[in-house]
Design a protein around this motif. Structure first.
Motif, short mmCIF file in Angstrom:
data_model
loop_
_atom_site.label_atom_id
_atom_site.label_comp_id
_atom_site.label_asym_id
_atom_site.label_seq_id
_atom_site.Cartn_x
_atom_site.Cartn_y
_atom_site.Cartn_z
N GLY A 1 40.51 34.00 44.54
CA GLY A 1 40.06 34.20 45.92
C GLY A 1 39.86 35.67 46.19
O GLY A 1 39.17 36.36 45.43
N ILE A 2 40.52 36.17 47.24
CA ILE A 2 40.37 37.60 47.55
C ILE A 2 41.72 38.29 47.44
O ILE A 2 42.04 39.21 48.20
CB ILE A 2 39.71 37.83 48.93
N GLY A 3 42.51 37.83 46.46
CA GLY A 3 43.84 38.39 46.26
C GLY A 3 43.84 39.88 45.95
O GLY A 3 44.83 40.57 46.18
N ASP A 4 42.72 40.37 45.42
CA ASP A 4 42.69 41.80 45.09
C ASP A 4 42.08 42.66 46.20
O ASP A 4 41.84 43.84 46.02
CB ASP A 4 41.98 42.03 43.74
N TRP A 5 41.80 42.04 47.36
CA TRP A 5 41.34 42.84 48.50
C TRP A 5 42.57 43.34 49.27
O TRP A 5 43.46 42.56 49.57
CB TRP A 5 40.50 42.01 49.46
N THR A 6 42.59 44.60 49.61
CA THR A 6 43.66 45.09 50.48
C THR A 6 43.29 44.76 51.93
O THR A 6 42.12 44.48 52.23
CB THR A 6 43.83 46.62 50.37
N ALA A 7 44.30 44.80 52.79
CA ALA A 7 44.03 44.53 54.21
C ALA A 7 43.00 45.51 54.78
O ALA A 7 42.06 45.08 55.46
CB ALA A 7 45.33 44.54 55.02
N PRO A 8 43.12 46.83 54.51
CA PRO A 8 42.09 47.74 55.03
C PRO A 8 40.69 47.43 54.47
O PRO A 8 39.69 47.62 55.17
CB PRO A 8 42.56 49.12 54.55
N GLU A 9 40.62 46.95 53.24
CA GLU A 9 39.31 46.58 52.68
C GLU A 9 38.71 45.39 53.44
O GLU A 9 37.50 45.32 53.66
CB GLU A 9 39.43 46.24 51.19
N MET A 10 39.57 44.45 53.84
CA MET A 10 39.09 43.31 54.63
C MET A 10 38.56 43.80 55.97
O MET A 10 37.48 43.37 56.41
CB MET A 10 40.22 42.30 54.87
N VAL A 11 39.31 44.68 56.61
CA VAL A 11 38.89 45.20 57.91
C VAL A 11 37.54 45.91 57.77
O VAL A 11 36.62 45.70 58.58
CB VAL A 11 39.96 46.16 58.49
N SER A 12 37.40 46.68 56.70
CA SER A 12 36.16 47.40 56.47
C SER A 12 35.00 46.41 56.25
O SER A 12 33.89 46.62 56.74
CB SER A 12 36.33 48.31 55.26
N PHE A 13 35.29 45.30 55.56
CA PHE A 13 34.27 44.26 55.37
C PHE A 13 33.81 43.68 56.71
O PHE A 13 32.62 43.52 56.96
CB PHE A 13 34.81 43.16 54.46
N PHE A 14 34.80 43.38 57.58
CA PHE A 14 34.44 42.81 58.89
C PHE A 14 33.60 43.81 59.70
O PHE A 14 32.72 43.42 60.45
CB PHE A 14 35.70 42.45 59.70
N GLN A 15 33.89 45.10 59.52
CA GLN A 15 33.19 46.10 60.32
C GLN A 15 31.81 46.43 59.77
O GLN A 15 30.86 46.64 60.52
CB GLN A 15 34.02 47.38 60.40
N THR A 16 31.71 46.53 58.42
CA THR A 16 30.47 47.04 57.83
C THR A 16 29.67 46.00 57.08
O THR A 16 28.48 46.19 56.83
CB THR A 16 30.79 48.16 56.81
N GLY A 17 30.30 44.92 56.65
CA GLY A 17 29.59 43.93 55.84
C GLY A 17 29.56 44.28 54.36
O GLY A 17 28.87 43.61 53.59
N PHE A 18 30.32 45.32 53.96
CA PHE A 18 30.40 45.64 52.54
C PHE A 18 31.73 45.18 51.95
O PHE A 18 32.79 45.45 52.51
CB PHE A 18 30.24 47.15 52.29
#
Lengths: 149, 323
Positions: B248-265
């Motif tokens: 799944g997305i086990g290797d995503w950090t929480a800040p990386e998730m937040v950045s994804f929600f904000q930027t789409g990257f």
């Protein structure tokens, strides 16, 4: 001597053209990976994680520009099936729509490069303004023409 | 007793049990208790806008092509194709004739939290009221107040008409009996406030499970496989596993998730695609603290292997790029 070099250059070109033709999926994936790396560096510049320098920004914009100019050539009919590609069948169902979105990507990437001039965008604000439309193009194309299989 | 009489008794018994189940289901309190809406504070349309973005209403109800940022026109008309037939999204703009301009708060809350129309008809669960049933009534009231501020539309989308047996909307009562459970999905022994807030957003208004959790043959979510990925309802592509598993997305950090929600990257700078583009653009309107809460919850839920086959969202498992 000159002729020989020309011949060699042509030979290399035709070899790479042939391999691109036989495996367009690999080529377009390489182009997308280059886009991803460029976007990654761009975001790091924007976040201040990499110190801004117009030369870095210019390299990013040049790479994206080449990618925009070439990507559309690597979706021949019949290259959309199989698990190794995430290309959506919509690319071939709606070729005019796909061509239009690729053309917009090319226009925006070209515009961004031009805005930066010979030495690249002078500062971070100028770089942000230049690249933002291109980022929008990533999303709008992936929204319709990519399929998570 | 002869074998034939015994069989007769058993059949009669089975028929009585079946009738009792049907009666039980049909006599269920399908609507919200009026107590739920009594005693709410005065509706806050500004907060309602936040609820609106968290709930992703625009993704289905807004006029196609009207991008977030403009004031959305919730004229409906989008057609959602599925194995059950084609669902047509209704007009929920404040137009009194074509939209929901004449609705009361009770009408609205019953539609959103119980899937019942003001006339008492069932909505199909393509409208994600299984998730919305977990919403705070105050949020629903605030959302209603915000929707009233949006432009009216006179668009009249056609009625959803499915093939038999799905054409029988009363049948949805049985479906609701099986699958409409307003309680939380994940039970935590102890969870921080931020995880609880994320749980509310993901399981309730955000309705993430509607696409990211697999469904059974009659469209019920398989909660034991919560958020572990699923084929998209239209059969094209998939919604990835978003549990903290390595597939799944086990290797995503929480800040990386937040950045994804904000930027789409994504963390490897792939861009968001498909139906998630609209979801991400809606989420980008939320306060950062809410995005952090969603990330904290997604880090805290049980890690599960992908339910929809190989996943390409893990950096460790797949090639780069997405040709």
């Amino acid at each position: 001597m000159k002729t020989l070099m020309m011949a060699a250059a042509l030979a290399i070109l035709s070899v790479s053209a042939a391999s691109a033709q036989s495996d367009p999926v690999a080529v377009r994936k390489a182009i997308m990976a280059s886009n991803g790396a460029s976007a990654g560096l761009a975001v790091k510049l924007m976040k201040g994680e990499v110190r801004y320098d117009p030369a870095i920004a210019k390299a990013v914009l040049e790479a994206i520009n080449v990618n925009a100019l070439t990507i559309g050539n690597y979706f021949p009919e019949g290259s959309g099936s199989g698990r190794e590609t995430e290309a959506s069948p919509k690319i071939w169902e709606d070729p005019a729509g796909f061509a239009k979105i690729v053309a917009k990507f090319q226009a925006d990437a070209g515009e961004a490069l031009k805005a930066g001039g010979k030495r690249g965008p002078a500062d971070l604000a100028a770089f942000k303004t230049a690249i933002e439309p291109v980022f929008g193009d990533c999303k709008s194309c992936h929204q319709v023409y990519r399929l998570d299989r | 007793m002869s074998g034939r009489r015994l069989r007769g008794f058993l059949l009669a018994g089975a028929a009585i049990v079946a009738a009792a189940v049907v009666l039980f289901v049909l006599s269920m309190p399908a609507r919200l208790s009026p107590k739920v809406l009594a005693g709410l504070s005065r509706a806050d349309a500004a907060h309602g806008e936040e609820v609106f973005w968290a709930s992703g209403c625009a993704a289905c109800h807004a006029q196609p092509g009207v991008k977030s940022g403009d004031r959305p026109v919730l004229s409906g008309g989008l057609e959602l194709k599925s194995g059950f037939g084609t669902f047509v999204v209704p007009n929920i703009s404040p137009d009194p004739v074509h939209g929901i301009g004449k609705w009361t708060l009770a009408d609205f809350a019953n539609a959103v939290m119980r899937g019942v129309s003001p006339g008492g008809r069932n909505y199909y669960p393509a409208f994600p009221y299984t998730s919305f049933s977990r919403m705070h009534p105050q949020d629903v009231a605030d959302l209603f107040a915000y929707l009233k501020t949006l432009p009216p539309s006179a668009n009249d989308p056609r009625e959803t008409s499915l093939a038999f047996p799905y054409s029988i909307r009363r049948g949805v009562d049985l479906w609701k009996w099986l699958y409409l459970h307003p309680g939380t999905v994940v039970s935590f022994n102890s969870a921080s406030d931020i995880v609880r807030r994320g749980q509310y957003l993901v399981e309730g208004p955000g309705h993430c499970g509607e696409c990211h959790t697999p469904r059974n043959a009659i469209g019920g979510q398989v909660l034991s496989k919560w958020l572990s990925g699923a084929r998209m309802p239209d059969g094209k592509g998939k919604a990835p596993n978003i549990t903290p598993h390595r597939s799944g997305i086990g290797d995503w950090t929480a800040p990386e998730m937040v950045s994804f929600f904000q930027t789409g990257f994504t963390p490897d700078f792939d861009s968001v695609g498909g139906a998630m583009v609209e979801v991400q653009e809606n989420l980008a309107h939320l306060p950062k603290s809410d995005l952090e809460a969603i990330a904290a919850y997604l880090k805290a839920i049980p890690p599960l292997p992908s339910s929809a086959g190989k996943d390409s969202h893990s950096r460790s498992e797949d090639e780069e790029g997405a040709g």
